[in-house]
Design an enzyme around this catalytic site. Structure first.
Site, PDB file in Angstrom:
ATOM      1  N   SER A   1       0.854  -1.184   0.000  1.00 42.64           N
ATOM      2  CA  SER A   1       0.000   0.000   0.000  1.00 42.64           C
ATOM      3  C   SER A   1       0.890   1.234   0.000  1.00 42.64           C
ATOM      4  CB  SER A   1      -0.931  -0.049   1.219  1.00 42.64           C
ATOM      5  OG  SER A   1      -1.792   1.071   1.246  1.00 42.64           O
TER       6      SER A   1
ATOM      7  N   HIS B   1      -2.570  -0.887  -3.450  1.00 38.59           N
ATOM      8  CA  HIS B   1      -3.747  -0.059  -3.213  1.00 38.59           C
ATOM      9  C   HIS B   1      -3.639   1.221  -4.035  1.00 38.59           C
ATOM     10  CE1 HIS B   1      -4.403  -1.947   1.045  1.00 38.59           C
ATOM     11  NE2 HIS B   1      -4.801  -2.737   0.068  1.00 38.59           N
TER      12      HIS B   1
ATOM     13  N   ASP C   1      -4.612  -4.646   5.764  1.00 35.82           N
ATOM     14  CA  ASP C   1      -4.956  -5.502   4.636  1.00 35.82           C
ATOM     15  C   ASP C   1      -3.765  -6.427   4.365  1.00 35.82           C
ATOM     16  OD1 ASP C   1      -6.412  -6.559   2.541  1.00 35.82           O
ATOM     17  OD2 ASP C   1      -5.751  -5.046   1.099  1.00 35.82           O
TER      18      ASP C   1
END
Length: 336
Positions: A12, A39, A131
């Site tokens: 991310s 992401h 995540d």
């Protein structure tokens, strides 16, 4: 003998730099497919394939729905699509967001574990929140290899740290500089086939949810977890609690999924949104009451004017309290 030839990577914040370094140091004759979720905003174009193509020697492209998996190729998730692994090919879906992201890391890792079991190497790099933790756990359940960037080495330590804290049997925790050589060594070292762990029903169900499988979405009997007292921040539906080892997760009927930490952050955002709505309503009421008071005074209706002035003053006072609260809102934990 078994080859590790499916590498799934999730990252991310800080991920472009980390991926650029990793790809730059991968062998051009790597006998494995590399599948990446970073992401990204659903409203912007991704230039990650171009960036990684310039950095390394392996071909890179955005994954296409139904595309065959080829060793020696790097596949990158498109914005606003989950990237899933099936046996021999890739799938793109617009299933519900997981951990407020689409693409999300957990669906990629989970689907790869379901399809390829022990052949999977999962790599979790820099990023915020958590995540990827549930995905790493899924890979380990199926006998795959889990590699996590050392949090002290990551630009953003949250994602690696959460995986380390919640998954007990991570294979390697390493600085980014060591990960390319670890991957090459794993790919080039066949291992003896071990008895394969069966696909957990929970993993099967959650993969089908990400695929927008209506049979799974409508199946109440096989829904994993137990009903919670919380509502889904995205659609308002009931959330089911799913416990896996140290990890607590939530998923609603339509498929939105949250870790406990992401749910807390989302609820904090919702509280802030509600406060802004309340502030706007109170300031509009104060402004309108003040205007009505002026009209009443112009008509020499003193009592009515006084009543409107009091209402305006009360609304201004309450809006000042809310404005003070908003000044103290912390982006991670809500109100101090």
């Amino acid at each position: 003998m078994l080859e590790h030839n499916i590498i799934v990577i999730g990252t991310s914040a800080g991920g472009v730099e980390a991926l650029t370094y990793l790809v730059k140091h991968l062998s051009p004759d790597l006998n494995a497919a590399v599948i990446i979720v970073l992401h990204v905003s659903s409203h912007s174009k991704s230039f990650l394939p171009e960036i990684l193509s310039r950095a390394g020697k392996l071909p890179v492209s955005h994954a296409q729905d139904g595309e065959a998996i080829v060793h020696g190729w790097i596949y990158v998730a498109l914005p606003d699509y989950h990237l899933l692994v099936e046996r021999g090919y890739l799938r793109l879906t617009r299933g519900a967001k997981e951990n407020r992201c689409r693409p999300a890391i957990d669906p990629l890792f989970r689907s790869a574990a379901r399809a390829y079991g022990q052949r999977v190497i999962a790599v979790l790099l820099t990023g915020v929140l958590d995540d990827g933790t549930a995905g790493i756990m899924a890979v380990k359940m199926r006998g795959g290899v889990a590699i996590v960037q050392n949090p002290d080495d990551a630009l953003y330590a949250d994602m690696p740290r959460n995986a380390i804290e919640n998954v007990e049997d991570i294979d390697r925790i390493a600085p980014l500089s060591d990960i390319p050589s670890i991957l090459v060594a794993l790919v080039n070292t066949p291992m003896e086939v071990q008895p394969e762990n069966p696909i957990p029903s929970k993993m099967e169900f959650e993969t089908k949810i990400a695929q927008l499988n209506l049979e799974a979405i409508e199946n109440e009997d096989k829904r994993p977890g137990k009903p919670s007292t919380f509502g889904c921040p995205d659609c308002g539906g009931m959330l089911w609690e799913i416990e896996e080892g140290n990890l607590l997760r939530f998923r609603c009927r339509t498929g939105h999924a949250y870790s406990a930490k992401t749910l807390l952050t989302t609820q904090s955002d919702k509280v802030e949104d509600a406060l802004w709505l309340a502030l706007r309503a109170l300031e509009e009421k104060a402004s309108l009451s003040h205007r009505m008071a002026a009209r009443m005074e112009a008509r020499n209706q003193t009592l009515a004017a006084q009543r409107f002035k009091e209402e305006a003053h009360s609304a201004w006072e309450r809006s000042a309290i809310i404005r003070e609260v908003l000044l103290k809102v912390d982006s991670n934990t809500g109100v101090d």
